[in-house]
Motif scaffolding. Structure first.
Motif, PDB file in Angstrom:
ATOM      1  N   LYS A   9       0.818  -1.219   0.000  1.00  0.00           N
ATOM      2  CA  LYS A   9       0.000   0.000   0.000  1.00  0.00           C
ATOM      3  C   LYS A   9       0.848   1.264   0.000  1.00  0.00           C
ATOM      4  O   LYS A   9       0.476   2.257  -0.612  1.00  0.00           O
ATOM      5  CB  LYS A   9      -0.864   0.034   1.268  1.00  0.00           C
ATOM      6  CG  LYS A   9      -2.050  -0.889   1.258  1.00  0.00           C
ATOM      7  CD  LYS A   9      -2.942  -0.541   2.459  1.00  0.00           C
ATOM      8  CE  LYS A   9      -4.033  -1.564   2.668  1.00  0.00           C
ATOM      9  NZ  LYS A   9      -4.557  -1.486   4.042  1.00  0.00           N
ATOM     10  N   CYS A  10       1.957   1.241   0.732  1.00  0.00           N
ATOM     11  CA  CYS A  10       2.763   2.449   0.962  1.00  0.00           C
ATOM     12  C   CYS A  10       3.165   3.101  -0.357  1.00  0.00           C
ATOM     13  O   CYS A  10       3.612   2.445  -1.279  1.00  0.00           O
ATOM     14  CB  CYS A  10       4.011   2.072   1.754  1.00  0.00           C
ATOM     15  SG  CYS A  10       5.257   3.367   1.798  1.00  0.00           S
ATOM     16  N   GLN A  11       2.961   4.404  -0.415  1.00  0.00           N
ATOM     17  CA  GLN A  11       3.330   5.131  -1.634  1.00  0.00           C
ATOM     18  C   GLN A  11       4.400   6.173  -1.364  1.00  0.00           C
ATOM     19  O   GLN A  11       4.522   7.150  -2.088  1.00  0.00           O
ATOM     20  CB  GLN A  11       2.086   5.760  -2.262  1.00  0.00           C
ATOM     21  CG  GLN A  11       1.186   4.678  -2.837  1.00  0.00           C
ATOM     22  CD  GLN A  11      -0.041   5.247  -3.483  1.00  0.00           C
ATOM     23  OE1 GLN A  11      -0.049   6.394  -3.912  1.00  0.00           O
ATOM     24  NE2 GLN A  11      -1.072   4.445  -3.562  1.00  0.00           N
ATOM     25  N   LEU A  12       5.162   5.937  -0.292  1.00  0.00           N
ATOM     26  CA  LEU A  12       6.342   6.757  -0.046  1.00  0.00           C
ATOM     27  C   LEU A  12       6.022   8.231   0.121  1.00  0.00           C
ATOM     28  O   LEU A  12       6.789   9.076  -0.295  1.00  0.00           O
ATOM     29  CB  LEU A  12       7.373   6.555  -1.161  1.00  0.00           C
ATOM     30  CG  LEU A  12       8.177   5.265  -1.191  1.00  0.00           C
ATOM     31  CD1 LEU A  12       8.875   5.045   0.140  1.00  0.00           C
ATOM     32  CD2 LEU A  12       7.380   4.053  -1.583  1.00  0.00           C
ATOM     33  N   TYR A  13       4.874   8.512   0.729  1.00  0.00           N
ATOM     34  CA  TYR A  13       4.570   9.916   0.986  1.00  0.00           C
ATOM     35  C   TYR A  13       5.477  10.488   2.067  1.00  0.00           C
ATOM     36  O   TYR A  13       5.625  11.687   2.182  1.00  0.00           O
ATOM     37  CB  TYR A  13       3.097  10.076   1.401  1.00  0.00           C
ATOM     38  CG  TYR A  13       2.123   9.852   0.274  1.00  0.00           C
ATOM     39  CD1 TYR A  13       2.022  10.786  -0.751  1.00  0.00           C
ATOM     40  CD2 TYR A  13       1.315   8.725   0.236  1.00  0.00           C
ATOM     41  CE1 TYR A  13       1.117  10.594  -1.789  1.00  0.00           C
ATOM     42  CE2 TYR A  13       0.416   8.532  -0.794  1.00  0.00           C
ATOM     43  CZ  TYR A  13       0.315   9.461  -1.803  1.00  0.00           C
ATOM     44  OH  TYR A  13      -0.579   9.276  -2.816  1.00  0.00           O
ATOM     45  N   ALA A  14       6.013   9.604   2.918  1.00  0.00           N
ATOM     46  CA  ALA A  14       7.018   9.967   3.928  1.00  0.00           C
ATOM     47  C   ALA A  14       6.486  10.808   5.083  1.00  0.00           C
ATOM     48  O   ALA A  14       7.267  11.292   5.889  1.00  0.00           O
ATOM     49  CB  ALA A  14       8.233  10.642   3.294  1.00  0.00           C
ATOM     50  N   GLN A  15       5.173  10.969   5.192  1.00  0.00           N
ATOM     51  CA  GLN A  15       4.620  11.659   6.368  1.00  0.00           C
ATOM     52  C   GLN A  15       5.110  10.995   7.640  1.00  0.00           C
ATOM     53  O   GLN A  15       5.471  11.669   8.602  1.00  0.00           O
ATOM     54  CB  GLN A  15       3.072  11.610   6.372  1.00  0.00           C
ATOM     55  CG  GLN A  15       2.416  12.743   5.643  1.00  0.00           C
ATOM     56  CD  GLN A  15       2.259  12.395   4.179  1.00  0.00           C
ATOM     57  OE1 GLN A  15       3.028  11.618   3.623  1.00  0.00           O
ATOM     58  NE2 GLN A  15       1.264  12.984   3.529  1.00  0.00           N
ATOM     59  N   CYS A  16       5.104   9.657   7.647  1.00  0.00           N
ATOM     60  CA  CYS A  16       5.506   8.922   8.846  1.00  0.00           C
ATOM     61  C   CYS A  16       6.940   9.263   9.246  1.00  0.00           C
ATOM     62  O   CYS A  16       7.247   9.337  10.434  1.00  0.00           O
ATOM     63  CB  CYS A  16       5.353   7.426   8.610  1.00  0.00           C
ATOM     64  SG  CYS A  16       6.245   6.822   7.167  1.00  0.00           S
ATOM     65  N   CYS A  17       7.792   9.490   8.255  1.00  0.00           N
ATOM     66  CA  CYS A  17       9.210   9.762   8.541  1.00  0.00           C
ATOM     67  C   CYS A  17       9.391  11.092   9.262  1.00  0.00           C
ATOM     68  O   CYS A  17      10.306  11.256  10.056  1.00  0.00           O
ATOM     69  CB  CYS A  17      10.031   9.752   7.260  1.00  0.00           C
ATOM     70  SG  CYS A  17       9.784   8.284   6.270  1.00  0.00           S
ATOM     71  N   ALA A  52      -1.577   9.741  10.131  1.00  0.00           N
ATOM     72  CA  ALA A  52      -1.248  10.680   9.058  1.00  0.00           C
ATOM     73  C   ALA A  52      -0.998   9.992   7.723  1.00  0.00           C
ATOM     74  O   ALA A  52      -1.021  10.637   6.673  1.00  0.00           O
ATOM     75  CB  ALA A  52      -0.011  11.482   9.447  1.00  0.00           C
ATOM     76  N   CYS A  53      -0.767   8.700   7.755  1.00  0.00           N
ATOM     77  CA  CYS A  53      -0.446   7.996   6.499  1.00  0.00           C
ATOM     78  C   CYS A  53      -1.644   8.059   5.553  1.00  0.00           C
ATOM     79  O   CYS A  53      -2.714   7.573   5.884  1.00  0.00           O
ATOM     80  CB  CYS A  53      -0.075   6.549   6.784  1.00  0.00           C
ATOM     81  SG  CYS A  53       0.125   5.576   5.275  1.00  0.00           S
ATOM     82  N   PRO A  54      -1.475   8.654   4.378  1.00  0.00           N
ATOM     83  CA  PRO A  54      -2.609   8.863   3.475  1.00  0.00           C
ATOM     84  C   PRO A  54      -3.233   7.559   2.958  1.00  0.00           C
ATOM     85  O   PRO A  54      -4.391   7.556   2.570  1.00  0.00           O
ATOM     86  CB  PRO A  54      -2.011   9.642   2.299  1.00  0.00           C
ATOM     87  CG  PRO A  54      -0.626  10.007   2.689  1.00  0.00           C
ATOM     88  CD  PRO A  54      -0.213   9.179   3.849  1.00  0.00           C
ATOM     89  N   VAL A  55      -2.467   6.468   2.956  1.00  0.00           N
ATOM     90  CA  VAL A  55      -3.026   5.211   2.444  1.00  0.00           C
ATOM     91  C   VAL A  55      -3.245   4.182   3.564  1.00  0.00           C
ATOM     92  O   VAL A  55      -3.511   3.011   3.293  1.00  0.00           O
ATOM     93  CB  VAL A  55      -2.128   4.609   1.337  1.00  0.00           C
ATOM     94  CG1 VAL A  55      -2.190   5.478   0.093  1.00  0.00           C
ATOM     95  CG2 VAL A  55      -0.688   4.456   1.802  1.00  0.00           C
ATOM     96  N   LEU A  56      -3.144   4.643   4.813  1.00  0.00           N
ATOM     97  CA  LEU A  56      -3.369   3.776   5.981  1.00  0.00           C
ATOM     98  C   LEU A  56      -2.580   2.472   5.884  1.00  0.00           C
ATOM     99  O   LEU A  56      -3.114   1.381   6.068  1.00  0.00           O
ATOM    100  CB  LEU A  56      -4.873   3.491   6.144  1.00  0.00           C
ATOM    101  CG  LEU A  56      -5.751   4.725   6.326  1.00  0.00           C
ATOM    102  CD1 LEU A  56      -7.226   4.309   6.450  1.00  0.00           C
ATOM    103  CD2 LEU A  56      -5.340   5.543   7.549  1.00  0.00           C
TER     104      LEU A  56
HETATM  105  S1  SF4 Z   1       3.170   7.805   5.473  1.00  0.00           S
HETATM  106 FE1  SF4 Z   1       2.308   5.874   4.725  1.00  0.00          FE
HETATM  107  S2  SF4 Z   1       2.564   5.963   2.523  1.00  0.00           S
HETATM  108 FE2  SF4 Z   1       3.891   7.497   3.400  1.00  0.00          FE
HETATM  109  S3  SF4 Z   1       5.875   6.517   3.612  1.00  0.00           S
HETATM  110 FE3  SF4 Z   1       4.815   6.315   5.561  1.00  0.00          FE
HETATM  111  S4  SF4 Z   1       3.785   4.352   5.375  1.00  0.00           S
HETATM  112 FE4  SF4 Z   1       4.338   4.923   3.337  1.00  0.00          FE
END
Ligand code: SF4
Ligand SMILES: Cc1cc2nc3c(=O)[nH]c(=O)nc-3n(C[C@H](O)[C@H](O)[C@H](O)COP(=O)(O)OP(=O)(O)OC[C@H]3O[C@@H](n4cnc5c(N)ncnc54)[C@H](O)[C@@H]3O)c2cc1C
Lengths: 69, 434
Positions: A9-17, A52-56
């Motif tokens: 699912k993850c699309q590398l939006y990087a909010q989590c980072c 915050a992850c847009p794709v949960l």
């Molecule tokens: S916020 Fe969600 S989609 Fe974005 S990098 Fe983290 S896990 Fe992936």
């Protein structure tokens, strides 16, 4: 605590980072690595990242989950 | 058939755990027993070749998060050794047995062992499938070997090589195919994987195989002889030769099972000898062998994390409410990370006859390759372009034309389809495959 990221699912939006940089890291341009067993003191930050992850894509084991055996 | 009240799940890893959780979530209140031959609680395998080998995460930090209480009995460290479908009984290796009224088979696969037994027993030889394997290999890497030899450049072998380079360890990769990942993605995208490896300092040898390994008087591996006459010296060897399905315990049981896996229908029901689906035995995860609309008549096996979860849900739903779920609508998907690049796939690239770069360019390291068969798009792989994958998922589900007639940003000028170049591989084969 136990967590996982569904990397299909993850699309590398990087909010989590940004929200929990000790747990979620971007390596290279588009490689997300995460720690599956962060310290319990990180829970609040991890929960904020998960929300915050847009794709949960972030799954957090609830407190007191059945962890048998 | 009476309502289930005694469910046994054999295989206590990703598929088995998620099936158990889905049963309880679906309202199942009867007895539930999970049998697993590994001594560990269910853990996640993808981190083993990534965060664990790199040293960030310890092997015992990979236990899977629990999503729903299971309230079940665990029989860990003991293998199922036989199945009697008439008596509805699973025999265990410790001489005990479990009666069931519904059974879920989730025994997955194991690493294909090194084929020469005397060589397989040399010190410094490693496989990578389990938590224990990962612990042993991580310890070997921490001891700073002078060179690691990885045999087989499927996803697992490539990720092992990537972790070695991250640690600054010299590594040689020997792959009998023309490029890394050729069996799963074909030589066009595989060619890009080869560039990534060499740029990271991997000594990559393709089109070559290992003919023998040699050791020292202490019985430790010292290196390998290759089919091209060369010799590679290495003190750690990792055999990444793909997977073997854990079906031996089903021999003679009355459900179909063999080296290709356990065949099942779209409801994840196992098949009896005459080919009819059973109504009390379900299959999920890496061990399953099934029809997917994308693959036509051929059965496929998907050794992918997402498929284990999907099929676990489908099996649990149909166990509780026959006919309530199907596995046929979910598109296969997987990811891999290596040498700083993110590979994400949807559909069945390895089922393609042709491949075409539809966005970006191989040279930039950011691109999407689409795979076509019979004039339709059947798969796509995105390298450092994850956000585009959902678009291709829609195209595949819609049966869009190949070569594509859609317009997207960053579309290369004058790109044309090329032969996909799969060496007669099984569609969707081996995550670990070499
Ligand atoms: S916020 Fe969600 S989609 Fe974005 S990098 Fe983290 S896990 Fe992936
Ligand atoms: C190193 C590695 C990295 C991976 N990385 C990725 C990735 O990046 N992306 C991706 O999509 N997929 C990846 N995968 C694949 C993914 O982990 C598998 O698809 C998933 O583990 C399948 O789950 P499963 O439960 O079906 O099978 P398994 O995980 O194989 O579990 C089966 C369990 O059953 C047990 N068992 C076997 N026989 C018996 C018996 N007779 N009695 C009792 N128990 C038995 C086994 O010991 C095992 O514990 C990776 C796999 C590995 C090994």
């Amino acid at each position: 605590m136990r967590i996982l990221v569904d990397l299909n699912k993850c699309q590398l939006y990087a909010q989590c980072c940004f929200l929990a940089p000790d747990v979620f890291k971007l390596e290279g341009e588009e490689v997300l690595v995460y720690h599956p067993a962060p310290d319990e003191t990180m829970r609040e930050r991890v929960l904020r990242a998960a929300a915050a992850c847009p794709v949960l894509a972030i799954v957090v084991e609830p407190v007191g989950a059945d962890s048998s055996p | 058939m009476s309502a289930p009240c005694d469910v046994v799940i054999v295989g206590a890893s990703l598929a088995g755990l998620r099936a158990a959780e889905a049963l309880r979530e679906g309202g199942y209140a009867g007895r539930l027993t999970l049998v697993g031959d590994e001594p560990h609680a269910p853990y996640d395998r993808p981190p083993l070749s990534k965060q664990v080998l790199s040293g960030w995460v310890r092997p015992q930090e990979t236990f899977l998060p629990r999503l729903h209480p299971i309230a079940g009995a665990w029989r860990l460290g003991v293998a199922a050794s036989g199945l009697d479908t008439a008596a509805q009984r699973v025999d265990l290796a410790d001489g005990t047995a479990l009666d069931y009224d519904r059974l879920i088979i989730a025994t997955g696969t194991r690493a294909r062992p090194w084929p020469v037994e005397a060589e397989a027993g040399l010190g410094g030889m490693h496989l990578l499938r389990t938590l224990d394997h990962a612990a042993a290999l991580t310890a070997a890497l921490e001891a700073k070997p002078s060179r690691v030899l990885v045999v087989g450049a499927g996803f697992t072998g490539s990720e092992v090589a990537s972790a070695c380079r991250d640690r600054g360890i010299e590594v040689t990769v020997v792959e009998q195919g023309s490029t890394p990942l050729a069996a799963v993605l074909g030589p066009v995208v595989g060619g890009h994987a080869a560039i990534l490896q060499r740029r990271a300092g991997v000594d990559l040898r393709c089109g070559v195989s290992v003919t023998s390994l040699f050791g020292d008087v202490q019985g430790r591996v010292r290196g390998a002889r290759l089919s091209d006459g060369n010799v590679v010296e290495a003190d750690v060897v990792v055999a990444c030769l793909g997977a073997v399905r854990n079906t031996e315990w089903l021999a003679g049981s009355g459900v179909q099972a063999g080296p290709a896996g356990v065949p099942c229908d779209a409801a994840c029901r196992a098949l009896s000898a005459d080919g009819a689906p059973t109504d009390d035995i379900f299959v999920c995860g890496d061990v399953s062998h099934f029809h997917h609309p994308l693959a036509g008549e051929r059965r496929i096996a998907l050794e992918h994390w997402g498929n284990a979860i999907n099929q676990a849900r489908v099996a649990a739903a149909n166990l509780l409410r026959p006919g309530s779920a199907t596995n046929a609508t979910a598109l296969p998907a997987f990811w891999s990370m290596q040498f700083g690049a993110n590979f994400k796939s949807v559909g069945l690239p390895s089922h393609g006859e042709q491949v075409m770069i539809v966005q970006g360019a191989l040279e930039t390291g950011r691109f999407v390759a689409a795979y076509g068969r019979g004039g339709r798009i059947v798969g796509a792989i995105a390298v450092n372009q994850a956000q585009w994958l959902p678009f291709y998922e829609q195209q595949i589900l819609a049966g869009a034309a190949f070569p594509p007639d859609w317009r997207v940003v960053d579309q290369p000028q004058g790109a044309t389809p090329q032969p996909a170049g799969f060496p007669g591989a099984t569609p969707g084969a081996a995550y670990a495959g070499a």
